[in-house]
Design a protein around this motif. Structure first.
Motif, PDB file in Angstrom:
ATOM      1  N   ASP A 179      15.829  79.437 -32.954  1.00  0.00           N
ATOM      2  CA  ASP A 179      16.687  78.352 -33.456  1.00  0.00           C
ATOM      3  C   ASP A 179      16.390  77.613 -31.955  1.00  0.00           C
ATOM      4  OD1 ASP A 179      17.465  79.792 -35.495  1.00  0.00           O
ATOM      5  OD2 ASP A 179      19.863  80.314 -34.038  1.00  0.00           O
ATOM      6  N   MET A 180      16.268  77.044 -30.933  1.00  0.00           N
ATOM      7  CA  MET A 180      16.294  76.548 -30.720  1.00  0.00           C
ATOM      8  C   MET A 180      14.653  75.577 -30.428  1.00  0.00           C
ATOM      9  SD  MET A 180      18.306  76.622 -26.710  1.00  0.00           S
ATOM     10  CE  MET A 180      17.143  75.010 -26.156  1.00  0.00           C
ATOM     11  N   ALA A 181      13.652  77.070 -30.718  1.00  0.00           N
ATOM     12  CA  ALA A 181      12.366  76.698 -30.919  1.00  0.00           C
ATOM     13  C   ALA A 181      11.722  76.078 -31.832  1.00  0.00           C
ATOM     14  CB  ALA A 181      11.845  77.892 -30.926  1.00  0.00           C
ATOM     15  N   ASP A 182      12.187  76.255 -33.241  1.00  0.00           N
ATOM     16  CA  ASP A 182      12.747  75.601 -34.542  1.00  0.00           C
ATOM     17  C   ASP A 182      13.115  74.378 -34.831  1.00  0.00           C
ATOM     18  OD1 ASP A 182      11.606  78.091 -35.172  1.00  0.00           O
ATOM     19  OD2 ASP A 182      13.191  79.032 -36.194  1.00  0.00           O
ATOM     20  N   LEU A 183      14.098  74.090 -33.850  1.00  0.00           N
ATOM     21  CA  LEU A 183      14.402  72.779 -34.004  1.00  0.00           C
ATOM     22  C   LEU A 183      13.719  72.117 -33.346  1.00  0.00           C
ATOM     23  CD1 LEU A 183      16.834  70.899 -34.423  1.00  0.00           C
ATOM     24  CD2 LEU A 183      18.073  72.189 -32.237  1.00  0.00           C
ATOM     25  N   PHE A 184      13.211  71.557 -31.866  1.00  0.00           N
ATOM     26  CA  PHE A 184      12.857  71.321 -31.503  1.00  0.00           C
ATOM     27  C   PHE A 184      11.233  70.854 -32.234  1.00  0.00           C
ATOM     28  CE2 PHE A 184      15.884  71.944 -28.260  1.00  0.00           C
ATOM     29  CZ  PHE A 184      15.473  70.209 -28.488  1.00  0.00           C
ATOM     30  N   ARG A 185      10.387  71.936 -32.865  1.00  0.00           N
ATOM     31  CA  ARG A 185       9.417  71.757 -33.221  1.00  0.00           C
ATOM     32  C   ARG A 185       9.307  70.481 -34.622  1.00  0.00           C
ATOM     33  NH1 ARG A 185       9.197  76.677 -35.000  1.00  0.00           N
ATOM     34  NH2 ARG A 185       8.614  77.573 -33.447  1.00  0.00           N
ATOM     35  N   VAL A 186      10.626  71.453 -34.929  1.00  0.00           N
ATOM     36  CA  VAL A 186      10.922  70.252 -36.345  1.00  0.00           C
ATOM     37  C   VAL A 186      11.096  68.677 -35.854  1.00  0.00           C
ATOM     38  CG1 VAL A 186      12.270  69.372 -37.842  1.00  0.00           C
ATOM     39  CG2 VAL A 186      11.551  71.758 -38.476  1.00  0.00           C
ATOM     40  N   LEU A 187      11.751  68.357 -34.552  1.00  0.00           N
ATOM     41  CA  LEU A 187      11.543  67.327 -34.635  1.00  0.00           C
ATOM     42  C   LEU A 187      10.334  66.467 -34.010  1.00  0.00           C
ATOM     43  CD1 LEU A 187      15.198  68.388 -32.299  1.00  0.00           C
ATOM     44  CD2 LEU A 187      15.325  66.589 -34.723  1.00  0.00           C
ATOM     45  N   MET A 188       9.824  67.263 -33.117  1.00  0.00           N
ATOM     46  CA  MET A 188       8.168  66.868 -32.630  1.00  0.00           C
ATOM     47  C   MET A 188       7.726  66.792 -33.596  1.00  0.00           C
ATOM     48  SD  MET A 188       7.574  68.267 -28.793  1.00  0.00           S
ATOM     49  CE  MET A 188       8.224  70.567 -29.213  1.00  0.00           C
ATOM     50  N   ALA A 189       7.685  67.031 -34.642  1.00  0.00           N
ATOM     51  CA  ALA A 189       6.502  67.027 -35.503  1.00  0.00           C
ATOM     52  C   ALA A 189       6.581  65.480 -36.435  1.00  0.00           C
ATOM     53  CB  ALA A 189       6.992  68.034 -37.083  1.00  0.00           C
ATOM     54  N   GLU A 190       5.339  65.234 -37.049  1.00  0.00           N
ATOM     55  CA  GLU A 190       5.125  64.407 -37.770  1.00  0.00           C
ATOM     56  C   GLU A 190       6.350  63.450 -39.640  1.00  0.00           C
ATOM     57  OE1 GLU A 190       3.881  61.237 -37.229  1.00  0.00           O
ATOM     58  OE2 GLU A 190       3.353  61.597 -35.513  1.00  0.00           O
ATOM     59  N   ASN A 191       7.587  63.152 -39.168  1.00  0.00           N
ATOM     60  CA  ASN A 191       8.472  63.701 -40.484  1.00  0.00           C
ATOM     61  C   ASN A 191       8.450  62.350 -41.660  1.00  0.00           C
ATOM     62  OD1 ASN A 191       9.586  66.296 -39.346  1.00  0.00           O
ATOM     63  ND2 ASN A 191      10.499  64.929 -37.715  1.00  0.00           N
ATOM     64  N   ARG A 192       7.254  61.934 -42.602  1.00  0.00           N
ATOM     65  CA  ARG A 192       7.247  61.003 -42.470  1.00  0.00           C
ATOM     66  C   ARG A 192       7.261  61.220 -44.162  1.00  0.00           C
ATOM     67  NH1 ARG A 192       4.508  56.848 -40.601  1.00  0.00           N
ATOM     68  NH2 ARG A 192       3.519  56.844 -37.960  1.00  0.00           N
ATOM     69  N   GLU A 193       6.952  62.529 -44.586  1.00  0.00           N
ATOM     70  CA  GLU A 193       7.376  62.972 -46.150  1.00  0.00           C
ATOM     71  C   GLU A 193       9.092  63.151 -46.865  1.00  0.00           C
ATOM     72  OE1 GLU A 193       5.416  61.558 -48.004  1.00  0.00           O
ATOM     73  OE2 GLU A 193       3.802  61.106 -46.685  1.00  0.00           O
ATOM     74  N   LEU A 194       9.402  62.955 -47.739  1.00  0.00           N
ATOM     75  CA  LEU A 194      10.515  63.926 -48.077  1.00  0.00           C
ATOM     76  C   LEU A 194      10.553  65.006 -48.358  1.00  0.00           C
ATOM     77  CD1 LEU A 194      11.008  61.558 -51.460  1.00  0.00           C
ATOM     78  CD2 LEU A 194      12.179  61.142 -49.094  1.00  0.00           C
ATOM     79  N   VAL A 195      11.961  65.503 -47.672  1.00  0.00           N
ATOM     80  CA  VAL A 195      11.487  67.379 -47.498  1.00  0.00           C
ATOM     81  C   VAL A 195      12.555  68.419 -48.605  1.00  0.00           C
ATOM     82  CG1 VAL A 195      10.853  67.361 -45.447  1.00  0.00           C
ATOM     83  CG2 VAL A 195      12.616  67.129 -45.664  1.00  0.00           C
ATOM     84  N   PRO A 196      12.624  69.562 -48.953  1.00  0.00           N
ATOM     85  CA  PRO A 196      13.411  70.132 -49.655  1.00  0.00           C
ATOM     86  C   PRO A 196      14.714  70.184 -49.057  1.00  0.00           C
ATOM     87  CG  PRO A 196      11.947  71.243 -49.737  1.00  0.00           C
ATOM     88  CD  PRO A 196      11.305  70.704 -48.764  1.00  0.00           C
TER      89      PRO A 196
END
Length: 337
Positions: A179-196
């Motif tokens: 869970d921690m790995a998934d959480l930080f993977r999302v946080l470090m991604a380029e979050n510019r587009e809308l997501v479901p």
């Protein structure tokens, strides 16, 4: 998703309203320059508007209809195509007025086209500046998620909680680390587009599972999301920072803990996200709460302009955040949320 985020959403009510305001402000300014009295100003404005308003509406209609084609192009090609559409719209109105115009002073087509191009350049430049002013909020959201929203104490406490589970409950410790790995993977991604929304809720569940390790029975979560379509699109990291604020500012200061309520529902063409948490008036944590809310407001403006809103209010011992945004969907594989 738009190929170029610099192009304004020409199907957005707020964008259309801004275009109308800018264009009509220019018409008023032009009439003022050409007038030397109030009577002359009224005459000039009426004469200009008689031709300009239909041209403006036809051009907006063409841009609305061709928006899906525009977003598939590069920014430069989209701008060129917009000017072609503006020319076409002007030609349609000018041709119609040439057949039925009852006055003798119909403006020349060249003059009208040049004016329309000038107005289009001003409007596009305004939206380019608008994008440049708000787009740092997306990058800032990512940095805040790493530096402020995911606070050092969260990482420290989560790691300690995992360490305490390794011997007695190794399977649960492994799940927590995933869970921690998934959480930080999302946080470090380029979050510019809308997501479901299903993706955002899954992220929130992972975050809450980690917080549950250390807060245990003090943290309770009520999910009111049974009727929510999983393909609704929202900005990434919209709910997670709010839930982290709810834990940090609402649950932690209370000895007995409390319940966080997350409600999502659709009404007509809108999506409503409501988050409630206990409010501890004496908490020292509340100083940084507005930073996340301000950033989310800026990102909502960037994505949806005037069609989205964020409102906060305190009701007795409960703090409530209510987000409203347009109902955009994307076909995805159904998944449980």
């Amino acid at each position: 998703m738009r190929k170029t985020s610099r192009l304004p959403n020409l199907r957005n009510l707020g964008v259309a309203l801004r275009i109308l305001i800018i264009a009509n402000s220019a018409l008023i300014l032009g009439a003022l320059i050409l007038s030397d009295s109030m009577e002359s100003f009224t005459h000039q404005l009426t004469g200009i508007s008689t031709f300009a308003q239909p041209t403006l509406l036809v051009c907006l209609f063409l841009l609305y209809g061709c928006y899906h084609l525009l977003v598939s192009m590069s920014y430069r090609n989209a701008i060129v195509f917009i000017f072609i559409l503006i020319t076409l719209g002007t030609a349609i109105v000018h041709g119609f007025f040439s057949q039925f115009w009852i006055f003798s002073d119909l403006p020349s087509f060249t003059r009208i086209v040049v004016y329309a191009w000038l107005m289009s350049a001003i409007v596009l430049y305004y939206f380019n500046l608008h994008h440049r002013a708000y787009s740092p909020a997306v990058t800032e959201a990512r940095l805040q998620a790493l530096q402020a929203r995911i606070r050092p104490h969260f990482l420290f406490n989560s790691l300690n909680a995992v360490l305490s589970l390794i011997r007695d409950q190794p399977k649960q410790a492994e799940t927590a680390l995933e869970d921690m790995a998934d959480l930080f993977r999302v946080l470090m991604a380029e979050n510019r587009e809308l997501v479901p929304i299903a993706q955002e809720i899954a992220l929130c569940r992972q975050y809450l599972a980690l917080e549950k390790l250390r807060l245990d029975e003090r943290l309770n979560v009520e999910w009111l999301i049974d009727d929510v379509p999983p393909d609704i699109l929202i900005p990434p990291l919209l709910l997670q920072p709010l839930i982290e604020n709810a834990v940090y500012h609402g649950i932690e200061p209370l000895i007995g803990g409390g319940t966080i309520t997350v409600q999502v529902y659709t009404k007509q063409n809108e999506v409503h996200l409501i988050l409630k948490n206990p409010y501890a008036a004496q908490s020292k944590h509340h100083n940084g709460n507005n930073m996340a809310l301000k950033n989310i407001k800026e990102r909502l403006t960037l994505h949806f302009d005037l069609e989205a809103s964020l409102k906060c209010k305190q009701i007795n011992d409960t703090y409530e955040v209510h987000i409203t945004l347009p109902n955009h969907t994307k076909k995805i594989n159904a998944q449980s949320i």
